[in-house]
Design a protein around this motif. Structure first.
Motif, PDB file in Angstrom:
ATOM      1  N   LEU A  37       0.891  -1.166   0.000  1.00  0.00           N
ATOM      2  CA  LEU A  37       0.000   0.000   0.000  1.00  0.00           C
ATOM      3  C   LEU A  37       0.929   1.216   0.000  1.00  0.00           C
ATOM      4  O   LEU A  37       1.671   1.423   0.955  1.00  0.00           O
ATOM      5  CB  LEU A  37      -0.897  -0.010   1.242  1.00  0.00           C
ATOM      6  CG  LEU A  37      -1.936  -1.135   1.297  1.00  0.00           C
ATOM      7  CD1 LEU A  37      -2.576  -1.214   2.684  1.00  0.00           C
ATOM      8  CD2 LEU A  37      -3.020  -0.931   0.237  1.00  0.00           C
ATOM      9  N   ARG A  73       0.193   4.275   0.116  1.00  0.00           N
ATOM     10  CA  ARG A  73      -0.318   5.362   0.958  1.00  0.00           C
ATOM     11  C   ARG A  73      -0.154   6.733   0.275  1.00  0.00           C
ATOM     12  O   ARG A  73      -0.360   6.853  -0.937  1.00  0.00           O
ATOM     13  CB  ARG A  73       0.326   5.305   2.354  1.00  0.00           C
ATOM     14  CG  ARG A  73       0.217   3.926   3.039  1.00  0.00           C
ATOM     15  CD  ARG A  73      -1.201   3.561   3.431  1.00  0.00           C
ATOM     16  NE  ARG A  73      -1.730   4.482   4.415  1.00  0.00           N
ATOM     17  CZ  ARG A  73      -1.554   4.404   5.739  1.00  0.00           C
ATOM     18  NH1 ARG A  73      -0.858   3.392   6.227  1.00  0.00           N
ATOM     19  NH2 ARG A  73      -2.095   5.292   6.559  1.00  0.00           N
ATOM     20  N   ALA A 126       2.758   7.064   4.553  1.00  0.00           N
ATOM     21  CA  ALA A 126       2.786   6.443   5.876  1.00  0.00           C
ATOM     22  C   ALA A 126       3.354   5.033   5.796  1.00  0.00           C
ATOM     23  O   ALA A 126       3.365   4.411   4.738  1.00  0.00           O
ATOM     24  CB  ALA A 126       1.374   6.418   6.464  1.00  0.00           C
ATOM     25  N   ASP A 153      -7.340   4.552   3.890  1.00  0.00           N
ATOM     26  CA  ASP A 153      -6.208   5.344   4.378  1.00  0.00           C
ATOM     27  C   ASP A 153      -6.602   6.141   5.628  1.00  0.00           C
ATOM     28  O   ASP A 153      -7.773   6.192   6.006  1.00  0.00           O
ATOM     29  CB  ASP A 153      -5.738   6.283   3.253  1.00  0.00           C
ATOM     30  CG  ASP A 153      -4.227   6.498   3.284  1.00  0.00           C
ATOM     31  OD1 ASP A 153      -3.655   6.507   4.394  1.00  0.00           O
ATOM     32  OD2 ASP A 153      -3.640   6.661   2.209  1.00  0.00           O
TER      33      ASP A 153
END
Lengths: 326, 326
Positions: free
Chosen positions: A45, A47, A252, A184
């Motif tokens: 992911l 992010r 993140a 998210d």
């Protein structure tokens, strides 16, 4: 499947106290791997590192030009900003051009990342609004696209035209079918890809022609690095340190995406344990390796080979990039 | 040499987003390994987790009794406290009994960890003193010992009688010759050991007779968990959650030491990447496994299987202990 490789070392006195591992891929314009560490097929992911992809439909749809968005708006759409006045005032003005208020945002509120603004608000007893959320520029972009497409207010739902357009851009740029998404921190869906797919997407940004949506976004980021993050933040520091030649975006859980237009290459990096200190050190080391960040630049000292100080300011150790990245 | 093992998983939606590895050893009273994960021979800096060892000479020398120190003083000597008034007022009073002021401390100043105190001081425009340093109780203990031994003011130097006594206690409890030291964040030397040696030291604390220096220290910690850390801090939460049966102490860079007197065992744990969220999750999972923390206790939910919330308070994932710890 390759294991993650040691990328960042924390030394205290003569001892290797802690160590961070990660995966990274450098891709060329054709999507081929130039160099990789760890497992290029790692599902990730990305992010906030992929906000440039999330902003593509804003331009490709014609919404950005119809609303007269400037490079400053585009930089904010790609930002995880510090919530300083230079960020929040611009987001507020942007919302006003859409005849919307802070309430239209769906990102939620949090105190600004920027420590000066944070402390000023705390001392003044001010509560944060949604525009202080580091993702409020991305959400203002989503609202702009939603208005252009005639969508309803629920622009963060995966079946909303905005997120359908984001997914289309995501799969087109990565050349992959996304295996799914997570939600998210800002409540928007964040689509998964392989790390190789993400580096491929960044290389496509790097190699896109000058007036393309891709180029307009990385140009906006490189022109306004202070809007993409803020003072003393890694993305801003490193974009400035590369003289605006490189677009750099963190996310993140230890993620970085990098676009290097002059070399037509893209980089995606994930620290296994999700730690920011390590992702900043590792990506800066790769930028030095690629010749776009000078080894003797203060930003290199700050991120690649940072002294660790005790509470009296005495150096007790160092954080430094592991040999594999040098 | 065994590699570190996966200990903590960060899930977002259906994806394993990040992962922390670590080493851990559980020792019995004879110093034998009951169970281990990763490499027991890993050389570690236990940082603040070994404050109980650093406090042993304070009692063994007779200094604590000569100065009339109470269990509250001893708990503070083992603490990484939050700098709340309950901590700093006690340290200040302790220094006054030694005819010393804040200036005698060598730990340096930093703003309190306790968020309430931190924000109150910021709003009031107050600067932190050295007593706000999380290690100020340990340093007050060092000063007490130094006075008792007739040492000079440089009590953090490795050739000072205080640190010589600390090294003697460290090597005696670990049954190892320390391979060296690093300088800690509070400027005191922090001696290295193997992880097995550190777990062995904790088991010796656990098995020591009631009136020994070792027992007086872990009793003081278990009696005053709020002085060892503070409200909403893991050591305090977990000592309370185990009904005071267990002494628990964290250290920087992902370390935990645990003393379980009723089982006469000790635990030492190091997260490879040095991350606090992971060390807290992993040690709490081991406490559940050993039957001293209830699986349905709120502290278990908080540390072992914590929901990850977005900025609107919606659960987007979980942090949880990896299968190896369950």
């Amino acid at each position: 499947m390759s294991q993650p490789v040691p990328m960042v070392e924390i030394w205290r006195g003569p001892f290797l106290e802690s160590m961070h591992t990660g995966h990274a891929v450098i891709c060329d314009a054709a999507g081929g791997i130039i160099e990789a560490w760890g497992n290029p097929d790692q599902v990730v992911l990305s992010r906030s590192s992929s906000k440039m992809i999330q902003a593509l439909p804003l331009i490709d749809s014609g919404a950005a030009d119809a609303m007269g968005l400037t490079p400053q708006h585009l930089a904010l759409a790609c930002a995880s900003h510090g919530g300083a006045p230079m960020h929040t005032q611009r987001v507020q003005a942007w919302l006003e051009t859409l005849d919307l208020t802070d309430d239209a945002l769906r990102c939620g509120a949090h105190m600004p990342y920027d420590p000066v603004t944070h402390d000023q608000m705390l001392i003044a007893g001010e509560k944060p609004c949604q525009r202080h959320n580091n993702c409020s520029g991305k959400h203002a972009g989503f609202l702009t696209l939603s208005k252009h497409l005639g969508g309803d207010s629920g622009y963060i739902d995966t079946d909303h035209p905005v997120q359908k357009a984001v997914l289309e851009a995501f799969e087109r740029l990565t050349s992959e079918t996304s295996p799914g998404f997570g939600i998210d921190g800002c409540s928007a869906p964040n689509f998964a890809s392989s790390l190789h797919g993400m580096a491929r997407a960044m290389a496509r940004f790097a190699a896109s022609p000058e007036d393309s949506a891709e180029a307009r976004l990385h140009q906006a980021m490189r022109l306004h690095p202070e809007l993409v993050a803020g003072e003393n933040r890694a993305c801003t520091d490193l974009m400035r340190a590369t003289d605006g030649k490189v677009a750099i975006k963190t996310g993140a859980e230890g993620f970085f995406n990098v676009i290097i237009p002059e070399q037509k290459i893209g980089i995606a990096l994930k620290i296994t344990d999700g730690t920011t200190r390590a992702s900043e050190c590792a990506i800066a080391a790769i930028l030095v390796k690629l010749g776009v960040l000078a080894p003797d630049h203060p930003a290199t000292m700050k991120y690649v080979n940072a002294p660790i100080l005790n509470r009296r300011g005495v150096t007790t150790g160092h954080m430094r990039a592991a040999p594999a990245l040098l």
